[in-house]
Design an enzyme around this catalytic site. Structure first.
Site, PDB file in Angstrom:
ATOM      1  N   ARG A   1     -10.115 -10.910  -2.475  1.00 30.46           N
ATOM      2  CA  ARG A   1     -10.246  -9.625  -3.157  1.00 30.46           C
ATOM      3  C   ARG A   1      -9.349  -9.648  -4.394  1.00 30.46           C
ATOM      4  NH1 ARG A   1      -7.801  -3.770  -1.613  1.00 30.46           N
ATOM      5  NH2 ARG A   1      -8.980  -2.630  -3.157  1.00 30.46           N
TER       6      ARG A   1
ATOM      7  N   ARG B   1       0.121   8.527  -5.343  1.00 24.95           N
ATOM      8  CA  ARG B   1      -0.136   8.508  -6.796  1.00 24.95           C
ATOM      9  C   ARG B   1      -0.551   9.897  -7.281  1.00 24.95           C
ATOM     10  NH1 ARG B   1      -4.042   3.865  -6.010  1.00 24.95           N
ATOM     11  NH2 ARG B   1      -2.705   2.092  -5.550  1.00 24.95           N
TER      12      ARG B   1
ATOM     13  N   HIS C   1     -11.749   0.024  -6.472  1.00 27.22           N
ATOM     14  CA  HIS C   1     -12.480   0.297  -5.215  1.00 27.22           C
ATOM     15  C   HIS C   1     -13.978   0.007  -5.372  1.00 27.22           C
ATOM     16  CE1 HIS C   1      -9.321   3.593  -4.081  1.00 27.22           C
ATOM     17  NE2 HIS C   1      -8.978   2.434  -3.536  1.00 27.22           N
TER      18      HIS C   1
ATOM     19  N   GLY D   1      -5.253   5.034  -1.479  1.00 25.83           N
ATOM     20  CA  GLY D   1      -5.719   5.276  -2.841  1.00 25.83           C
ATOM     21  C   GLY D   1      -7.023   6.057  -2.714  1.00 25.83           C
TER      22      GLY D   1
ATOM     23  N   ASN E   1      -6.858 -10.785   1.340  1.00 24.54           N
ATOM     24  CA  ASN E   1      -6.453  -9.759   0.383  1.00 24.54           C
ATOM     25  C   ASN E   1      -4.942  -9.884   0.209  1.00 24.54           C
ATOM     26  OD1 ASN E   1      -5.886  -7.467  -1.035  1.00 24.54           O
ATOM     27  ND2 ASN E   1      -6.921  -6.047   0.366  1.00 24.54           N
TER      28      ASN E   1
ATOM     29  N   GLU F   1     -14.928  -3.247   3.139  1.00 26.34           N
ATOM     30  CA  GLU F   1     -14.786  -4.054   1.926  1.00 26.34           C
ATOM     31  C   GLU F   1     -14.768  -5.545   2.248  1.00 26.34           C
ATOM     32  OE1 GLU F   1     -11.557  -1.222   1.070  1.00 26.34           O
ATOM     33  OE2 GLU F   1     -11.913  -1.719  -1.021  1.00 26.34           O
TER      34      GLU F   1
ATOM     35  N   ARG G   1      -2.847  12.409   8.160  1.00 28.26           N
ATOM     36  CA  ARG G   1      -2.761  12.922   9.541  1.00 28.26           C
ATOM     37  C   ARG G   1      -1.562  13.855   9.696  1.00 28.26           C
ATOM     38  NH1 ARG G   1      -3.891   7.000  11.667  1.00 28.26           N
ATOM     39  NH2 ARG G   1      -2.559   6.746   9.878  1.00 28.26           N
TER      40      ARG G   1
ATOM     41  N   GLY H   1     -10.341   5.877   5.150  1.00 31.12           N
ATOM     42  CA  GLY H   1      -9.562   6.507   6.223  1.00 31.12           C
ATOM     43  C   GLY H   1      -9.683   8.024   6.291  1.00 31.12           C
ATOM     44  N   ILE H   2      -9.500   8.702   5.159  1.00 31.23           N
ATOM     45  CA  ILE H   2      -9.557  10.172   5.160  1.00 31.23           C
ATOM     46  C   ILE H   2     -11.012  10.648   5.110  1.00 31.23           C
ATOM     47  CG2 ILE H   2      -8.902  12.234   3.849  1.00 31.23           C
ATOM     48  CD1 ILE H   2      -6.429  10.598   2.859  1.00 31.23           C
ATOM     49  N   GLY H   3     -11.801  10.041   4.245  1.00 28.62           N
ATOM     50  CA  GLY H   3     -13.202  10.462   4.099  1.00 28.62           C
ATOM     51  C   GLY H   3     -13.999  10.292   5.374  1.00 28.62           C
ATOM     52  N   GLU H   4     -13.678   9.241   6.163  1.00 29.29           N
ATOM     53  CA  GLU H   4     -14.421   8.997   7.405  1.00 29.29           C
ATOM     54  C   GLU H   4     -13.912   9.848   8.558  1.00 29.29           C
ATOM     55  OE1 GLU H   4     -14.328   4.724   8.234  1.00 29.29           O
ATOM     56  OE2 GLU H   4     -14.669   4.370   6.100  1.00 29.29           O
TER      57      GLU H   4
HETATM   58  P1  ADP Z   1      -6.072   1.981   2.659  1.00 27.06           P
HETATM   59  O1  ADP Z   1      -6.261   2.468   1.266  1.00 27.06           O
HETATM   60  O2  ADP Z   1      -4.689   1.529   2.960  1.00 27.06           O
HETATM   61  O3  ADP Z   1      -7.161   1.039   3.149  1.00 27.06           O
HETATM   62  P2  ADP Z   1      -7.221   3.807   4.609  1.00 27.06           P
HETATM   63  O4  ADP Z   1      -8.641   3.773   4.168  1.00 27.06           O
HETATM   64  O5  ADP Z   1      -6.892   3.140   5.887  1.00 27.06           O
HETATM   65  O6  ADP Z   1      -6.223   3.334   3.487  1.00 27.06           O
HETATM   66  O7  ADP Z   1      -6.805   5.362   4.711  1.00 27.06           O
HETATM   67  C1  ADP Z   1      -5.502   5.741   5.027  1.00 27.06           C
HETATM   68  C2  ADP Z   1      -5.475   7.254   5.088  1.00 27.06           C
HETATM   69  O8  ADP Z   1      -6.412   7.693   6.074  1.00 27.06           O
HETATM   70  C3  ADP Z   1      -4.114   7.817   5.487  1.00 27.06           C
HETATM   71  O9  ADP Z   1      -3.794   8.950   4.693  1.00 27.06           O
HETATM   72  C4  ADP Z   1      -4.363   8.271   6.916  1.00 27.06           C
HETATM   73  O10 ADP Z   1      -3.554   9.366   7.261  1.00 27.06           O
HETATM   74  C5  ADP Z   1      -5.816   8.699   6.850  1.00 27.06           C
HETATM   75  N1  ADP Z   1      -6.417   8.775   8.179  1.00 27.06           N
HETATM   76  C6  ADP Z   1      -6.618   7.793   9.075  1.00 27.06           C
HETATM   77  N2  ADP Z   1      -7.142   8.293  10.232  1.00 27.06           N
HETATM   78  C7  ADP Z   1      -7.242   9.632  10.044  1.00 27.06           C
HETATM   79  C8  ADP Z   1      -7.695  10.719  10.858  1.00 27.06           C
HETATM   80  N3  ADP Z   1      -8.140  10.523  12.095  1.00 27.06           N
HETATM   81  N4  ADP Z   1      -7.672  11.960  10.326  1.00 27.06           N
HETATM   82  C9  ADP Z   1      -7.215  12.166   9.074  1.00 27.06           C
HETATM   83  N5  ADP Z   1      -6.777  11.192   8.257  1.00 27.06           N
HETATM   84  C10 ADP Z   1      -6.785   9.946   8.740  1.00 27.06           C
END
Ligand code: ADP
Length: 405
Positions: A94, A244, A183, A215, A7, A387, A287, A333-336
């Site tokens: 990618r 953004r 995405h 994003g 990527n 991905e 976070r 990251g946030i959704g999981e």
């Molecule tokens: P990218 O788009 O760079 O792949 P990610 O999918 O890794 O991004 O997501 C990054 C986001 O996920 C950041 O805002 C980070 O703060 C958030 N994140 C990662 N771990 C946690 C957590 N345990 N709780 C809340 N937010 C998290």
């Protein structure tokens, strides 16, 4: 079959190398700050027993030096996972923007490269670096198949009434100005995983997939096909993101230019890099937002409320677009990881049958999981995205097809 996924961005190259028969990641890493004296590479070898060896080196890199360094680490007796670079059968790239040319992955040839170059005006921040990655990789791995997997491909099923903007039609015909969505690899991966988890045919489900990373975007998927997406001609549209702005009245841009004398470059940079969560409360890292909100910081609280309100609004819109929904899927990251974001985004949607079980939602579990109550009308799931694995699987399919031809 060993497959390397690359990527290549403007200032970074991410990589993951797979044994695609077993889906095992052998090593992965990241070259950061390309073109900067403070450049670095972080390489992680995953040993057979699952333990990890981490190596970090600071050096100046351009894209060529970065990919050469990756190869060096991959074949090194200590950090390496293959004997020879010829062990890599294919490289999957990618690609952010496939324009209207591509609704599925492709093996690279001159026509593909030409189409990618033609799309540069649509994705000036991304496609030139993606192309550079392919060019460098083709010289370093001349023996290997090179494949491209597009972030836009999954969205090519969106109907015209949805992807067009309400501006003069010839701007679409002559200049390709329309919504494309991004995405797509992640949305397609988690949507199919959700169908498998629910033991229902993907082709018969209505899904809303919500990718919340740095994003963020949201897709409506009906009967196996995407019918709407929140990002637009570029990744700037839709949800509020880390830096953004997401959806905004376009007239704000005229105002900034006319009344505040800001240049177009300055506005573009502000909307991409200094807006979203960061623009409201000063940090783009969820976070930090959560920690500060917990401690009573009102601006962090406001940015959180704006973020989750926008997600909720899109869920409602896509519920309408789909005519009902079987499952909602949170990922990235946030959704999981953030139970707070998931809870707040779904709060108030009970009338649509969308509910979250607070206990299940808070469990710190890995893997695909259900966070809605047993008797919920709509399944709410958390599905980790991958991905790179999806790109590796698509690359493998292309290689298999090429070999059987
Ligand atoms: P990218 O788009 O760079 O792949 P990610 O999918 O890794 O991004 O997501 C990054 C986001 O996920 C950041 O805002 C980070 O703060 C958030 N994140 C990662 N771990 C946690 C957590 N345990 N709780 C809340 N937010 C998290």
């Amino acid at each position: 079959m060993i497959i390397l996924v690359l990527n290549s961005g403007s200032s970074s190259v991410k990589y993951k190398i797979f044994d695609i028969e077993t889906h095992h990641v052998l090593a992965h890493g990241l070259v950061e700050k390309i073109g900067d004296d403070k450049g670095s590479i972080t390489h992680i070898k995953v040993r057979e027993d699952g333990s990890r060896l981490k190596i970090k080196k600071n050096e100046w890199y351009d894209h060529k030096k970065a990919i050469k360094k990756i190869v060096e680490l991959l074949i090194d007796p200590e950090s390496g996972v293959i004997k020879n670079k010829r062990d890599i059968i294919a490289v999957g790239h990618r690609i952010v923007h496939g324009g209207e040319h591509y609704n599925s992955p492709a093996l690279v040839d001159e026509n593909v490269l030409d189409a990618l170059r033609k799309n540069i005006p649509l994705a000036p921040l991304h496609n030139p670096h993606n192309i550079k990655g392919i060019e460098v990789s083709s010289t370093i791995f001349p023996h290997a198949y090179q494949a491209v997997v597009f972030d836009t491909a999954f969205h090519q099923s969106i109907p015209k009434k949805t992807f067009l903007y309400g501006i003069p039609y010839e701007l679409y015909e002559k200049n390709g100005i329309r919504s494309y969505g991004f995405h797509g690899t992640s949305h397609s991966y988690v949507a199919q995983k959700a169908a498998r988890y629910l033991r229902k045919p993907f082709e018969k489900l209505s899904l809303i997939t919500i990718h919340l990373g740095n994003g963020a975007s949201i897709d409506a998927v009906k009967n196996g096909k995407c019918i709407d997406t929140s990002m637009g001609m570029t990744p700037l549209a839709g949800l509020l993101m880390g830096t953004r702005c997401g959806d905004i009245d376009p007239a704000v841009i005229f105002y900034l230019s006319r009344h505040l004398g800001m240049s177009l470059n300055r506005i573009e940079n502000m909307l991409n890099q200094e807006s979203g969560l960061k623009g409201i409360c000063g940090t783009n890292d969820m976070r930090d937002v959560l920690e500060r909100r917990e401690a009573g910081d009102s601006m962090a609280g406001l940015s959180f409320d704006m973020y989750t309100y926008r997600v909720k609004k899109y869920i409602g819109a896509y519920y309408a677009a789909l005519g009902g929904v079987d499952a909602i899927v949170f990922t990235a990251g946030i959704g999981e990881n953030s139970y707070q974001v998931r809870e707040s985004s779904c709060k108030g949607l009970e009338a649509l049958g969308i509910m979250i079980d607070c206990k299940k939602n808070k469990l710190d579990k890995k893997g695909v999981r259900k966070i809605s109550p047993e008797n919920g009308r709509v399944e709410v799931l958390v599905v980790p995205t991958d991905e790179e694995l999806m790109i590796a699987m698509e690359t493998r399919k292309l290689v298999d097809n090429a070999c059987t031809r």
